[in-house]
Design a protein around this motif. Structure first.
Motif, PDB file in Angstrom:
ATOM      1  N   ASN A  76       0.785  -1.231   0.000  1.00  0.00           N
ATOM      2  CA  ASN A  76       0.000   0.000   0.000  1.00  0.00           C
ATOM      3  C   ASN A  76       0.825   1.293   0.000  1.00  0.00           C
ATOM      4  O   ASN A  76       0.519   2.195  -0.783  1.00  0.00           O
ATOM      5  CB  ASN A  76      -0.981  -0.002   1.170  1.00  0.00           C
ATOM      6  CG  ASN A  76      -2.406  -0.158   0.679  1.00  0.00           C
ATOM      7  OD1 ASN A  76      -2.700   0.108  -0.482  1.00  0.00           O
ATOM      8  ND2 ASN A  76      -3.284  -0.628   1.556  1.00  0.00           N
ATOM      9  N   PRO A  77       1.864   1.422   0.844  1.00  0.00           N
ATOM     10  CA  PRO A  77       2.626   2.669   0.816  1.00  0.00           C
ATOM     11  C   PRO A  77       3.220   2.952  -0.554  1.00  0.00           C
ATOM     12  O   PRO A  77       3.245   4.107  -1.011  1.00  0.00           O
ATOM     13  CB  PRO A  77       3.731   2.434   1.854  1.00  0.00           C
ATOM     14  CG  PRO A  77       3.233   1.331   2.716  1.00  0.00           C
ATOM     15  CD  PRO A  77       2.339   0.489   1.866  1.00  0.00           C
ATOM     16  N   ILE A  78       3.663   1.883  -1.243  1.00  0.00           N
ATOM     17  CA  ILE A  78       4.248   2.062  -2.569  1.00  0.00           C
ATOM     18  C   ILE A  78       3.186   2.471  -3.572  1.00  0.00           C
ATOM     19  O   ILE A  78       3.387   3.378  -4.402  1.00  0.00           O
ATOM     20  CB  ILE A  78       4.957   0.770  -3.010  1.00  0.00           C
ATOM     21  CG1 ILE A  78       6.181   0.544  -2.121  1.00  0.00           C
ATOM     22  CG2 ILE A  78       5.352   0.835  -4.479  1.00  0.00           C
ATOM     23  CD1 ILE A  78       6.880  -0.752  -2.380  1.00  0.00           C
ATOM     24  N   ILE A  79       2.021   1.808  -3.508  1.00  0.00           N
ATOM     25  CA  ILE A  79       0.927   2.145  -4.412  1.00  0.00           C
ATOM     26  C   ILE A  79       0.532   3.609  -4.253  1.00  0.00           C
ATOM     27  O   ILE A  79       0.391   4.347  -5.243  1.00  0.00           O
ATOM     28  CB  ILE A  79      -0.285   1.217  -4.145  1.00  0.00           C
ATOM     29  CG1 ILE A  79       0.034  -0.213  -4.602  1.00  0.00           C
ATOM     30  CG2 ILE A  79      -1.533   1.744  -4.853  1.00  0.00           C
ATOM     31  CD1 ILE A  79      -1.062  -1.227  -4.278  1.00  0.00           C
ATOM     32  N   GLU A  80       0.390   4.039  -3.014  1.00  0.00           N
ATOM     33  CA  GLU A  80      -0.007   5.424  -2.753  1.00  0.00           C
ATOM     34  C   GLU A  80       1.021   6.412  -3.292  1.00  0.00           C
ATOM     35  O   GLU A  80       0.675   7.404  -3.934  1.00  0.00           O
ATOM     36  CB  GLU A  80      -0.193   5.646  -1.242  1.00  0.00           C
ATOM     37  CG  GLU A  80      -1.348   4.873  -0.619  1.00  0.00           C
ATOM     38  CD  GLU A  80      -2.705   5.306  -1.179  1.00  0.00           C
ATOM     39  OE1 GLU A  80      -2.822   6.472  -1.593  1.00  0.00           O
ATOM     40  OE2 GLU A  80      -3.625   4.461  -1.224  1.00  0.00           O
ATOM     41  N   LEU A  81       2.300   6.120  -3.027  1.00  0.00           N
ATOM     42  CA  LEU A  81       3.355   7.030  -3.483  1.00  0.00           C
ATOM     43  C   LEU A  81       3.413   7.091  -5.009  1.00  0.00           C
ATOM     44  O   LEU A  81       3.525   8.172  -5.602  1.00  0.00           O
ATOM     45  CB  LEU A  81       4.716   6.580  -2.909  1.00  0.00           C
ATOM     46  CG  LEU A  81       5.933   7.418  -3.309  1.00  0.00           C
ATOM     47  CD1 LEU A  81       5.714   8.894  -2.986  1.00  0.00           C
ATOM     48  CD2 LEU A  81       7.205   6.899  -2.637  1.00  0.00           C
ATOM     49  N   MET A  82       3.289   5.931  -5.643  1.00  0.00           N
ATOM     50  CA  MET A  82       3.348   5.916  -7.104  1.00  0.00           C
ATOM     51  C   MET A  82       2.174   6.674  -7.706  1.00  0.00           C
ATOM     52  O   MET A  82       2.347   7.450  -8.659  1.00  0.00           O
ATOM     53  CB  MET A  82       3.353   4.475  -7.623  1.00  0.00           C
ATOM     54  CG  MET A  82       4.674   3.760  -7.410  1.00  0.00           C
ATOM     55  SD  MET A  82       4.706   2.127  -8.203  1.00  0.00           S
ATOM     56  CE  MET A  82       4.902   2.576  -9.927  1.00  0.00           C
ATOM     57  N   LEU A  83       0.965   6.470  -7.164  1.00  0.00           N
ATOM     58  CA  LEU A  83      -0.204   7.181  -7.683  1.00  0.00           C
ATOM     59  C   LEU A  83      -0.035   8.693  -7.523  1.00  0.00           C
ATOM     60  O   LEU A  83      -0.372   9.466  -8.431  1.00  0.00           O
ATOM     61  CB  LEU A  83      -1.466   6.713  -6.954  1.00  0.00           C
ATOM     62  CG  LEU A  83      -2.030   5.362  -7.416  1.00  0.00           C
ATOM     63  CD1 LEU A  83      -3.181   4.919  -6.516  1.00  0.00           C
ATOM     64  CD2 LEU A  83      -2.497   5.446  -8.868  1.00  0.00           C
ATOM     65  N   GLU A  84       0.517   9.083  -6.387  1.00  0.00           N
ATOM     66  CA  GLU A  84       0.700  10.517  -6.138  1.00  0.00           C
ATOM     67  C   GLU A  84       1.727  11.104  -7.119  1.00  0.00           C
ATOM     68  O   GLU A  84       1.503  12.181  -7.709  1.00  0.00           O
ATOM     69  CB  GLU A  84       1.140  10.713  -4.678  1.00  0.00           C
ATOM     70  CG  GLU A  84       1.205  12.143  -4.203  1.00  0.00           C
ATOM     71  CD  GLU A  84       2.593  12.737  -4.441  1.00  0.00           C
ATOM     72  OE1 GLU A  84       2.660  13.938  -4.786  1.00  0.00           O
ATOM     73  OE2 GLU A  84       3.600  12.010  -4.285  1.00  0.00           O
ATOM     74  N   MET A  85       2.807  10.377  -7.338  1.00  0.00           N
ATOM     75  CA  MET A  85       3.829  10.868  -8.263  1.00  0.00           C
ATOM     76  C   MET A  85       3.321  10.861  -9.704  1.00  0.00           C
ATOM     77  O   MET A  85       3.598  11.784 -10.487  1.00  0.00           O
ATOM     78  CB  MET A  85       5.106  10.019  -8.141  1.00  0.00           C
ATOM     79  CG  MET A  85       5.875  10.272  -6.840  1.00  0.00           C
ATOM     80  SD  MET A  85       7.285   9.160  -6.612  1.00  0.00           S
ATOM     81  CE  MET A  85       8.403   9.734  -7.913  1.00  0.00           C
ATOM     82  N   LEU A  86       2.563   9.807 -10.069  1.00  0.00           N
ATOM     83  CA  LEU A  86       2.016   9.736 -11.433  1.00  0.00           C
ATOM     84  C   LEU A  86       1.024  10.870 -11.681  1.00  0.00           C
ATOM     85  O   LEU A  86       0.953  11.415 -12.791  1.00  0.00           O
ATOM     86  CB  LEU A  86       1.340   8.374 -11.664  1.00  0.00           C
ATOM     87  CG  LEU A  86       2.286   7.188 -11.859  1.00  0.00           C
ATOM     88  CD1 LEU A  86       1.527   5.860 -11.783  1.00  0.00           C
ATOM     89  CD2 LEU A  86       3.035   7.304 -13.194  1.00  0.00           C
ATOM     90  N   ALA A  87       0.256  11.226 -10.646  1.00  0.00           N
ATOM     91  CA  ALA A  87      -0.693  12.339 -10.797  1.00  0.00           C
ATOM     92  C   ALA A  87       0.047  13.641 -11.075  1.00  0.00           C
ATOM     93  O   ALA A  87      -0.422  14.487 -11.854  1.00  0.00           O
ATOM     94  CB  ALA A  87      -1.550  12.467  -9.542  1.00  0.00           C
ATOM     95  N   ARG A  88       1.227  13.796 -10.465  1.00  0.00           N
ATOM     96  CA  ARG A  88       2.023  14.990 -10.747  1.00  0.00           C
ATOM     97  C   ARG A  88       2.655  14.914 -12.135  1.00  0.00           C
ATOM     98  O   ARG A  88       2.824  15.929 -12.817  1.00  0.00           O
ATOM     99  CB  ARG A  88       3.110  15.164  -9.682  1.00  0.00           C
ATOM    100  CG  ARG A  88       2.611  15.953  -8.457  1.00  0.00           C
ATOM    101  CD  ARG A  88       3.756  16.274  -7.529  1.00  0.00           C
ATOM    102  NE  ARG A  88       4.174  15.096  -6.772  1.00  0.00           N
ATOM    103  CZ  ARG A  88       5.434  14.728  -6.594  1.00  0.00           C
ATOM    104  NH1 ARG A  88       6.418  15.428  -7.132  1.00  0.00           N
ATOM    105  NH2 ARG A  88       5.720  13.660  -5.881  1.00  0.00           N
ATOM    106  N   ALA A  89       3.027  13.676 -12.531  1.00  0.00           N
ATOM    107  CA  ALA A  89       3.667  13.517 -13.843  1.00  0.00           C
ATOM    108  C   ALA A  89       2.680  13.779 -14.981  1.00  0.00           C
ATOM    109  O   ALA A  89       3.073  14.250 -16.048  1.00  0.00           O
ATOM    110  CB  ALA A  89       4.255  12.109 -13.964  1.00  0.00           C
TER     111      ALA A  89
END
Lengths: 209, 209
Positions: free
Chosen positions: A139-152
DNA sequence: GTCTATACAGAGATAGAC
DNA sequence: GTCTATCTCTGTATAGAC
């Protein structure tokens, strides 16, 4: 803690369980097969781990904890670098931070190879206890990736992002499981290296057209 | 063959097994749970199907045979049309011919929905007998798609094509399994429609950059 | 603390009566 | 077709040896 002597009973159980769970699946592997091959007593599983399910959790945690640490560090590096340069992170770099540690960990040892195949199946396991254990770690990885992808990709709607990330997970986990699977037809057998092609594939899918 | 009376013992077993295999997995579903819920005797499974494994095969074959027929017909239509227009088939049309029948079949009935979730897991099942049964049915489609994709992208090396097709299968099968899975974290839950986004994703990945 | 021996309930499979 | 009885093998639990 044995330094240079034989592996302990506990470690022999973990290593054997990892291999047999990977080859035959969790439910089809009996504790008698594990303890028999490991050369330990049947009840040693109950003594050291409590149950077959707790043994599976121990098998997962032993490898997944350091692997996820590597993924998080690589994601943090990508994020830090992008922020330092005053730009959003690149989709390709985010994908690499997830995929590269996974596949290079897989190449490190025979045990790791078995473990990665096992993980590739864990995400579709019907057993709630097992899957939740696995998802809690992810979960922590999923959340971080989604947050970074939203910025990308700030112009991509949230639901589209979720779907594309979902498809990405499907590609990676199927690859983790199936790349060393001898039962696939000859034409579908994968050859190394996979990292670059997989990063290309999911990056193109993520960025859309 | 009952026309408008109660479903036969055999059909009741098939329907119940389909639902329970999908919800709890093959190995975690006992024959006692199936026969108890279906209201038939335990030994009826052995009589009608021979074994638990043969019951699973019957569950798979009943739905997969017509589904694969629909996929093959749609692929043939794409191929025919491209040949008639004297051009190679489009990657997007090939992807659609595989994905669209699958996801629209999934929407047709509750039983179909359970079956598609079960299929999404079947491809990573460790049990060789089950997986080979499944792959045998899939092989003609895999071969045809690879052949058409090779014509659609003649400059792409064969190994790269295999890899990208592999990643595509991962995306689709994970979607088939996980899109109705309540144990995924809230943020990763998928909403309909999926077909167009999935076709976009795998087409972009297939065509590369 | 570690480990062994063993008992127990539940699973799938099967033979045979009806 | 259906059902009962029974076989073997599984995961689990416990008592006690070292």
């Amino acid at each position: 803690m044995n330094i240079q002597s034989e592996p302990s009973t506990k470690d022999r159980i973990l290593d054997t369980a990892e291999r047999l769970f990977s080859l035959s699946g969790y439910h089809s592997t009996s504790l008698r097969a594990i303890t028999g091959e490991a050369g330990v007593n049947l009840a040693a599983v109950n003594y050291h781990f409590g149950s077959k399910e707790s043994l599976l959790e121990a098998v997962i945690d032993r490898r997944l904890t350091p692997l996820n640490k590597a993924r998080l560090e690589m994601l943090a590096t990508v994020d830090r670098k992008a922020r330092a340069e005053g730009r959003p992170p690149a989709v390709r770099d985010i994908m690499s931070a997830f995929i590269e540690p996974t596949l290079s960990f897989r190449e490190s040892t025979d045990g790791a190879r078995h473990f990665i195949a096992l993980l590739g199946r864990a995400i579709v396991e019907p057993d709630d206890t097992v899957k939740k254990r696995f998802l809690n770690q992810m979960n922590p990885i999923i959340e971080l990736m989604l947050e970074m992808l939203a910025r990308a990709m700030p112009s991509l709607p949230a639901q589209a992002l979720i779907k594309r990330f979902h498809f990405t997970i499907g590609s990676l986990f199927f690859t983790m499981h199936a790349c060393c699977d001898d039962s696939m037809p000859e034409r579908m057998r994968l050859k190394e290296p996979l990292t670059e092609e997989l990063v290309n594939f999911v990056t193109a899918g993520m960025e859309g057209r």
